[in-house]
Design a protein around this motif. Structure first.
Motif, PDB file in Angstrom:
ATOM      1  N   GLY A   1     -15.941  38.626  50.435  1.00 13.67           N
ATOM      2  CA  GLY A   1     -17.296  39.082  50.722  1.00 13.67           C
ATOM      3  C   GLY A   1     -17.408  39.641  52.127  1.00 13.67           C
ATOM      4  O   GLY A   1     -18.122  40.609  52.373  1.00 13.67           O
ATOM      5  N   SER A   2     -16.662  39.026  53.054  1.00 12.11           N
ATOM      6  CA  SER A   2     -16.724  39.475  54.438  1.00 12.11           C
ATOM      7  C   SER A   2     -16.158  40.890  54.551  1.00 12.11           C
ATOM      8  O   SER A   2     -16.712  41.745  55.249  1.00 12.11           O
ATOM      9  CB  SER A   2     -15.929  38.489  55.288  1.00 12.11           C
ATOM     10  OG  SER A   2     -16.097  38.775  56.627  1.00 12.11           O
ATOM     11  N   LEU A   3     -15.061  41.129  53.842  1.00  9.56           N
ATOM     12  CA  LEU A   3     -14.466  42.463  53.816  1.00  9.56           C
ATOM     13  C   LEU A   3     -15.425  43.456  53.166  1.00  9.56           C
ATOM     14  O   LEU A   3     -15.626  44.574  53.643  1.00  9.56           O
ATOM     15  CB  LEU A   3     -13.161  42.395  53.025  1.00  9.56           C
ATOM     16  CG  LEU A   3     -12.136  43.493  53.239  1.00  9.56           C
ATOM     17  CD1 LEU A   3     -11.726  43.522  54.693  1.00  9.56           C
ATOM     18  CD2 LEU A   3     -10.932  43.243  52.350  1.00  9.56           C
TER      19      LEU A   3
ATOM     20  N   VAL B   1     -23.805  38.262  49.718  1.00  9.11           N
ATOM     21  CA  VAL B   1     -24.359  36.912  49.844  1.00  9.11           C
ATOM     22  C   VAL B   1     -24.599  36.330  48.458  1.00  9.11           C
ATOM     23  O   VAL B   1     -24.264  35.167  48.190  1.00  9.11           O
ATOM     24  CB  VAL B   1     -25.660  36.954  50.662  1.00  9.11           C
ATOM     25  CG1 VAL B   1     -26.316  35.598  50.653  1.00  9.11           C
ATOM     26  CG2 VAL B   1     -25.375  37.397  52.070  1.00  9.11           C
ATOM     27  N   SER B   2     -25.150  37.146  47.554  1.00  5.07           N
ATOM     28  CA  SER B   2     -25.340  36.654  46.181  1.00  5.07           C
ATOM     29  C   SER B   2     -24.017  36.198  45.605  1.00  5.07           C
ATOM     30  O   SER B   2     -23.956  35.192  44.893  1.00  5.07           O
ATOM     31  CB  SER B   2     -25.893  37.751  45.279  1.00  5.07           C
ATOM     32  OG  SER B   2     -26.917  38.446  45.898  1.00  5.07           O
ATOM     33  N   ALA B   3     -22.948  36.954  45.909  1.00  3.51           N
ATOM     34  CA  ALA B   3     -21.641  36.596  45.372  1.00  3.51           C
ATOM     35  C   ALA B   3     -21.233  35.216  45.857  1.00  3.51           C
ATOM     36  O   ALA B   3     -20.750  34.389  45.084  1.00  3.51           O
ATOM     37  CB  ALA B   3     -20.606  37.635  45.792  1.00  3.51           C
ATOM     38  N   LEU B   4     -21.468  34.956  47.150  1.00  5.98           N
ATOM     39  CA  LEU B   4     -21.082  33.648  47.705  1.00  5.98           C
ATOM     40  C   LEU B   4     -22.007  32.559  47.165  1.00  5.98           C
ATOM     41  O   LEU B   4     -21.562  31.461  46.818  1.00  5.98           O
ATOM     42  CB  LEU B   4     -21.131  33.701  49.232  1.00  5.98           C
ATOM     43  CG  LEU B   4     -20.377  32.588  49.952  1.00  5.98           C
ATOM     44  CD1 LEU B   4     -18.894  32.697  49.688  1.00  5.98           C
ATOM     45  CD2 LEU B   4     -20.634  32.648  51.445  1.00  5.98           C
TER      46      LEU B   4
ATOM     47  N   LEU C   1     -13.220  27.882  38.318  1.00  5.91           N
ATOM     48  CA  LEU C   1     -12.402  28.935  38.939  1.00  5.91           C
ATOM     49  C   LEU C   1     -12.769  30.299  38.376  1.00  5.91           C
ATOM     50  O   LEU C   1     -12.939  31.271  39.107  1.00  5.91           O
ATOM     51  CB  LEU C   1     -10.923  28.678  38.674  1.00  5.91           C
ATOM     52  CG  LEU C   1     -10.209  27.658  39.551  1.00  5.91           C
ATOM     53  CD1 LEU C   1      -8.732  27.671  39.215  1.00  5.91           C
ATOM     54  CD2 LEU C   1     -10.401  27.999  41.010  1.00  5.91           C
ATOM     55  N   ASN C   2     -12.877  30.363  37.039  1.00 11.12           N
ATOM     56  CA  ASN C   2     -13.128  31.654  36.406  1.00 11.12           C
ATOM     57  C   ASN C   2     -14.440  32.257  36.859  1.00 11.12           C
ATOM     58  O   ASN C   2     -14.525  33.429  37.198  1.00 11.12           O
ATOM     59  CB  ASN C   2     -13.174  31.477  34.884  1.00 11.12           C
ATOM     60  CG  ASN C   2     -11.814  31.208  34.326  1.00 11.12           C
ATOM     61  OD1 ASN C   2     -10.826  31.445  34.993  1.00 11.12           O
ATOM     62  ND2 ASN C   2     -11.757  30.722  33.114  1.00 11.12           N
ATOM     63  N   HIS C   3     -15.488  31.407  36.859  1.00  9.95           N
ATOM     64  CA  HIS C   3     -16.787  31.934  37.252  1.00  9.95           C
ATOM     65  C   HIS C   3     -16.772  32.345  38.712  1.00  9.95           C
ATOM     66  O   HIS C   3     -17.428  33.310  39.099  1.00  9.95           O
ATOM     67  CB  HIS C   3     -17.873  30.891  36.985  1.00  9.95           C
ATOM     68  CG  HIS C   3     -19.247  31.400  37.227  1.00  9.95           C
ATOM     69  ND1 HIS C   3     -20.087  30.858  38.154  1.00  9.95           N
ATOM     70  CD2 HIS C   3     -19.926  32.422  36.680  1.00  9.95           C
ATOM     71  CE1 HIS C   3     -21.223  31.526  38.166  1.00  9.95           C
ATOM     72  NE2 HIS C   3     -21.161  32.476  37.284  1.00  9.95           N
ATOM     73  N   ALA C   4     -15.980  31.629  39.520  1.00 10.59           N
ATOM     74  CA  ALA C   4     -15.884  32.006  40.936  1.00 10.59           C
ATOM     75  C   ALA C   4     -15.122  33.303  41.093  1.00 10.59           C
ATOM     76  O   ALA C   4     -15.084  33.864  42.177  1.00 10.59           O
ATOM     77  CB  ALA C   4     -15.211  30.896  41.731  1.00 10.59           C
ATOM     78  N   ILE C   5     -14.481  33.781  40.064  1.00  3.65           N
ATOM     79  CA  ILE C   5     -13.787  35.072  40.156  1.00  3.65           C
ATOM     80  C   ILE C   5     -14.656  36.190  39.595  1.00  3.65           C
ATOM     81  O   ILE C   5     -14.923  37.182  40.248  1.00  3.65           O
ATOM     82  CB  ILE C   5     -12.434  34.997  39.425  1.00  3.65           C
ATOM     83  CG1 ILE C   5     -11.471  34.146  40.239  1.00  3.65           C
ATOM     84  CG2 ILE C   5     -11.864  36.378  39.228  1.00  3.65           C
ATOM     85  CD1 ILE C   5     -10.209  33.822  39.533  1.00  3.65           C
TER      86      ILE C   5
ATOM     87  N   PHE D   1     -21.167  40.770  41.104  1.00  5.31           N
ATOM     88  CA  PHE D   1     -22.175  40.968  42.153  1.00  5.31           C
ATOM     89  C   PHE D   1     -21.736  42.063  43.118  1.00  5.31           C
ATOM     90  O   PHE D   1     -22.549  42.862  43.580  1.00  5.31           O
ATOM     91  CB  PHE D   1     -22.436  39.663  42.907  1.00  5.31           C
ATOM     92  CG  PHE D   1     -23.594  38.879  42.360  1.00  5.31           C
ATOM     93  CD1 PHE D   1     -24.870  39.430  42.343  1.00  5.31           C
ATOM     94  CD2 PHE D   1     -23.435  37.613  41.859  1.00  5.31           C
ATOM     95  CE1 PHE D   1     -25.945  38.721  41.849  1.00  5.31           C
ATOM     96  CE2 PHE D   1     -24.500  36.901  41.355  1.00  5.31           C
ATOM     97  CZ  PHE D   1     -25.758  37.451  41.342  1.00  5.31           C
ATOM     98  N   PHE D   2     -20.430  42.104  43.429  1.00  7.68           N
ATOM     99  CA  PHE D   2     -19.934  43.180  44.287  1.00  7.68           C
ATOM    100  C   PHE D   2     -20.171  44.533  43.622  1.00  7.68           C
ATOM    101  O   PHE D   2     -20.603  45.497  44.254  1.00  7.68           O
ATOM    102  CB  PHE D   2     -18.438  43.004  44.572  1.00  7.68           C
ATOM    103  CG  PHE D   2     -18.108  41.861  45.489  1.00  7.68           C
ATOM    104  CD1 PHE D   2     -19.060  41.352  46.355  1.00  7.68           C
ATOM    105  CD2 PHE D   2     -16.846  41.290  45.495  1.00  7.68           C
ATOM    106  CE1 PHE D   2     -18.754  40.301  47.207  1.00  7.68           C
ATOM    107  CE2 PHE D   2     -16.528  40.241  46.340  1.00  7.68           C
ATOM    108  CZ  PHE D   2     -17.487  39.743  47.188  1.00  7.68           C
TER     109      PHE D   2
END
Lengths: 658, 302
Positions: A101-103, A249-252, A350-354, A360-361
């Protein structure tokens, strides 16, 4: 020398990475040129994750554990932070999504065009740091401090565009929900203090007290952590918060912060040796309800990010269902069900975090190109944004749980858990499988709509027609996540290797059933052959029609003057399903009808409604507001009387102490 | 090995024949001679020879739609046993993969439809995804019942478990299950009473409306994929409905093929004697099928 010795310790590296993440936004606050500060922050984020991820994987797979005592002179006892498999597992999404997200923010939220960049960058790092501290804390008081820092940095991030009223409203709803959850957690840790006499977390499976007390603890944890994880009906803050925050931010928030709620629930559950069966039943029911209701409401949304937010409720519901199955299996002496439930839950974490940050990106890139969040004003973005469109397609397939992507692998485990119960004496649990199938079906509605309406067809507005592809700094994280999603779907053992240690630490008994019931090779065979077969067919057909293809407008069924506005919109795509699901999904209509002999322009617009918020909670809060009106008299703005309150309170406390 | 070759040959060659049989049955009911049984093969052969017309608004997704759908359906064809012969690929949970491969195909068919920017095709796509999310739980209820009966979670042993003695013991449940499955077969394959594969009128169509803009070899892919899907879901049905085994391997292939042709005749009869339902009634029929399969589960559990 001591320092270098410590640097060889992977656990210490993880702690360093956490601190580095927290400090990543600091230089930006003092540098005049925001761009440099932002680049430094991204570099720090990348460094922290390069330090942390290998160490985490090393510790997790090597079975290492570590704990540190921070010997601060705090009144709540020694402050312990520890890395055990469960903590390490939940650190992975943090250190994966935070640098990504930072990138991404370098291109998406550049300092040159956003005044709020400094604060966003600062709080972004602080949020990651606070989440990591929540996960490693082993002291109730320290946990709550980190929790509050996490909640508040989330608030400051989501109100980045506080000029808009909608954003401020979302912020207030978030704050209220977050503090109601926080109150439940404070009560939880206070009760733990009351039981054990210390703020330190009890050792796993050591909290042997009366059943009623543990059940109260469980319900408090469910209220506090469940509201953070967005379980229905505690999800009210989630859709507007995720929709109004900047996309990275939504992604995080969506990809990682919701999982911290799941972490807390698992952690508190691990204190208790004997977990009653009804916990599992409750969690399964809550999970399935959240999953089905969440995705049904998602299918009716026309705001791209709100749709994604509701789909997070669905996915967290699936995770909760997995935990519920785990408890049911454990309580009824069925290690197979327990293993499948917990493995599915952790795998899906893990999957949802991917795939959720991935989507969102992509939503962020789409909003850049089209200048709106409204799906009905997009269209045709696959031409100007070919890479984003491709990755969004991968993400959409993955989140629907379709092969060959990772969502399928974890849902398959859950299905196997449900189906296995069809053979038992009381096959009620198997009824979850058709519900899950329905969730999958509605997910296809929601994501075909998201993908098809945003990226395909003809552009509906001028802005959508002149969109531009995202820069490399935005595409690189998206591409990486898409590759990970495919990896998880083709080779699930890679992800299961990360899940196993956490699983064994939570449920030592079920560790015996350590193998997947499906030979994992079939995931690779099925996914691989579908991909290869499709590629071969595609090339074959392209060869056949080479030089024999003509082009023209889409057949209008005899209608000669097509316009992009006659396309199916997101609203109309979901309308048929909404009409079937009645009370759950309501839409508000605004009609300016045709009036008079020489009518002015007529218009009709509609927006999906937050049924629960607008029909149940807000009316209830209004009544509560009237009931509490007399309390408001205490607050009248006269400072002298406030000082009197403080004085009186102090006197009472002194009296009480004596 | 021989069985696998037979399996592949049947799966690859036979699906269009079902369409021919359905057409012939309908013609017989209407008192016409009808097109030859092999007409679908001729149609597909002709389509393969043609060029294509691509809409200006489409992207690669439009061309990927039929291709991915066919690829997914082809892989699904390896998971279904044909009659008393085991499927080439079989493992715990393959029925979930089977259902989800069709869902993958649906995802691509509907996105390809949206790619044309046509409101008709968007309408068809919306209907398709809506109906299938009602049809899918029915399939899963049927699979749970079969899991309960056979104690396994793989299509081959699950379907081969349904033998004549099992029919005698749990006939009522199996009849309910078959009724539900039959509705699913009709709904998922755009047959009357849900949809009419022969009309291209927009207002009541579901599947056909989504493929209006496909042409040439890509359209051939769609037609063949649709026939294959009918064949596979039909095989599921016939495996349960025909619990006979002759003991002779080759004769069993024949029995199965006859069973499939019988199913095609049955579909033709249903299409001849029924009118298409009003769109608003379709969900009701699908929910009725869901309830039937749920009852079959209740009967098995009781």
């Amino acid at each position: 020398m001591l320092f270098f010795d410590m640097m060889r310790d992977p656990a210490f590296l993880v702690l360093c990475a956490i601190v580095l993440a927290g400090c990543s936004g600091l230089p930006g606050l003092f540098l005049r040129h925001g761009t440099l500060g932002q680049r430094l922050a991204s570099a720090a984020a990348l460094t922290s994750s390069l330090l942390a991820l290998p160490s985490i994987l090393y510790l997790l797979i090597g079975g290492g554990e570590a704990s540190f005592i921070l010997n601060w002179n705090f009144p709540f006892g020694p402050c312990e932070v520890a890395l055990d498999p469960l903590s390490l597992f939940f650190l992975i999404p943090i250190f994966l999504i935070f640098p990504a997200g930072s990138l991404y923010a370098l291109g998406y939220w550049p300092a040159t065009s956003h005044n709020s960049e400094k604060s966003v960058t600062f709080f972004y790092g602080l949020l990651a740091c606070a989440m990591a501290l929540v996960v490693v804390a082993r002291n109730g008081f320290f946990f709550m401090m980190a929790w509050e820092v996490m909640a508040l940095s989330g608030y400051f991030l989501l109100v980045a565009e506080h000029g808009e009223k909608e954003v401020r409203t979302a912020g207030i709803v978030y704050l209220v929900a977050s503090h109601l959850g926080g109150a439940a957690l404070t009560a939880l840790f206070a009760s733990l203090f009351w039981i054990t006499g210390s703020f330190s977390f009890p050792a796993p499976q050591s909290l042997a007290v009366a059943g009623g007390v543990t059940s109260t603890l469980f319900l408090l944890a469910l209220a506090g952590f469940g509201s953070k994880a967005g379980m229905m009906p505690l999800h009210l803050w989630l859709p507007s918060a995720h929709a109004n925050a900047p996309s990275h931010v939504s992604a995080l928030l969506s990809g990682v912060m919701l999982k911290v709620g799941i972490y807390g629930l698992l952690r508190v559950m691990s204190f208790v040796p004997e977990r009653p069966l009804w916990w599992g039943a409750l969690l399964t029911a809550v999970g399935l309800t959240s999953a089905l209701a969440g995705i049904c409401v998602a299918s009716a949304q026309k705001d791209i990010k709100r749709l994604l937010a509701y789909s997070s409720i669905e996915n967290l519901g699936i995770i909760t269902t997995g935990i519920g199955l785990f408890l049911l299996g454990e309580g009824s002496g069925n290690p197979r069900l327990a293993f499948l439930g917990l493995a599915a839950a952790l795998f899906h974490v893990l999957n949802h975090a991917i795939f959720k940050p991935l989507l969102f990106f992509c939503a962020g890139s789409v909003m850049h190109a089209a200048g709106t969040r409204d799906l009905d004003r997009m269209g045709g973005l696959a031409r100007p944004l070919p890479f984003t469109a491709f990755f969004a397609l991968c993400g959409s397939i993955a989140i629907c749980g379709l092969p060959p992507f990772n969502g399928f692998a974890s849902e398959m485990l859950l299905y196997l858990g449900f189906f296995g119960e069809a053979r038992s004496a009381a096959p009620f649990i198997a009824l979850g499988a058709p519900l899950l199938a329905m969730v999958g079906g509605v997910a296809v509605i929601a994501f075909v709509k998201l993908y098809g309406i945003a990226f395909l067809g003809e552009p509906r507005t001028e802005a959508a027609a002149h969109g531009h592809e995202a820069p490399v700094t935005m595409l690189a994280p998206i591409g990486l996540l898409a590759a990970l999603a495919l990896l998880g779907g083709l080779f699930p053992p890679v992800f299961m290797a990360l899940v196993q240690p956490a699983l064994r630490s939570l449920a030592p008994d079920t560790g015996l059933v350590s193998a997947l019931p499906v030979p994992p090779v079939w995931f690779a065979v099925a996914g691989g052959s579908v991909i290869i077969l499709a590629a071969v067919l595609y090339l074959f057909l392209q060869g056949r029609v080479q030089g024999r293809s003509a082009s023209g407008p889409t057949w209008g069924c005899g209608y000669l003057r097509p316009s992009p506005r006659i396309q199916y919109t997101g609203s109309s795509f979901g309308a048929f399903f909404s009409s079937l699901s009645g009370a759950l999904i309501r839409t508000r209509l605004h009609v300016d009808p045709v009036r008079g002999l020489a009518p002015a322009a007529a218009r009709l617009s509609y927006a999906p409604e937050e049924t629960l918020l607008h029909r149940v909670v807000l009316p209830f809060l209004n009544i509560a507001g009237v009931a509490c009106a007399f309390l408001r008299r205490l607050q009248h703005g006269e400072v002298q009387i406030y000082i009197l309150y403080i004085f009186a309170t102090l006197m009472l406390l002194l009296l009480w102490v004596h | 090995m021989i069985d696998t070759i037979f399996h592949m040959a049947l799966v690859l060659a036979m699906p269009p024949l079902l369409l021919g049989v359905i057409g012939k049955t309908k013609a017989a009911f209407a008192g016409r001679v009808g097109a030859p049984f092999l007409q679908p093969y001729y149609d597909m052969g002709r389509l393969m020879q043609k060029g294509i017309v691509l809409s200006d608004s489409t992207t690669w997704v439009f061309r990927a739609g039929p291709v991915v759908t066919l690829a997914a359906t082809l892989f699904a064809s390896l998971l279904v046993p044909l009659g008393r012969h085991a499927a080439p690929i079989s493992f715990e949970g393959d029925m979930i993969l089977f259902a989800y491969l069709f869902a993958l195909g649906r995802f691509f068919t509907t996105t390809a439809a949206l790619d044309t920017a046509s409101s008709f095709e968007g309408m068809g796509a919306a209907r398709e995804v809506t109906f299938s999310c009602l049809a899918e739980p029915t399939l899963f209820f049927a699979l749970i019942t079969l899991t309960r009966l056979s104690g396994t979670m793989s299509l081959t042993p699950m379907l081969q478990h349904v033998t004549f003695p099992v029919w005698l013991a749990t006939g009522a449940a199996l009849i309910l299950l078959l009724a539900g499955l039959f509705v699913v077969v009709l709904a998922e394959n755009c047959r009357i009473p849900f949809d009419d594969p022969n009309t291209h009128l927009e207002l009541t169509m579901i599947h056909e409306v989504m493929v209006l803009d496909h042409s040439g070899p890509y359209f051939c892919c769609i037609l063949y994929g649709a026939a294959l899907k009918l064949y596979l879901l039909g095989a599921l049905f016939v495996n349960i409905a025909l619990p006979f085994s002759s003991g002779n391997g080759y004769l069993d292939w024949g029995i199965f093929a006859c069973g499939m042709l019988g199913l095609a005749v049955a579909i033709g009869v249903v299409e001849s004697v029924m009118a298409r339902l009003r769109l608003i009634r379709v969900p009701q029929l699908l929910v009725a099928a869901l309830i039937l399969t749920a009852f079959s589960l209740v009967l098995v559990v009781r």
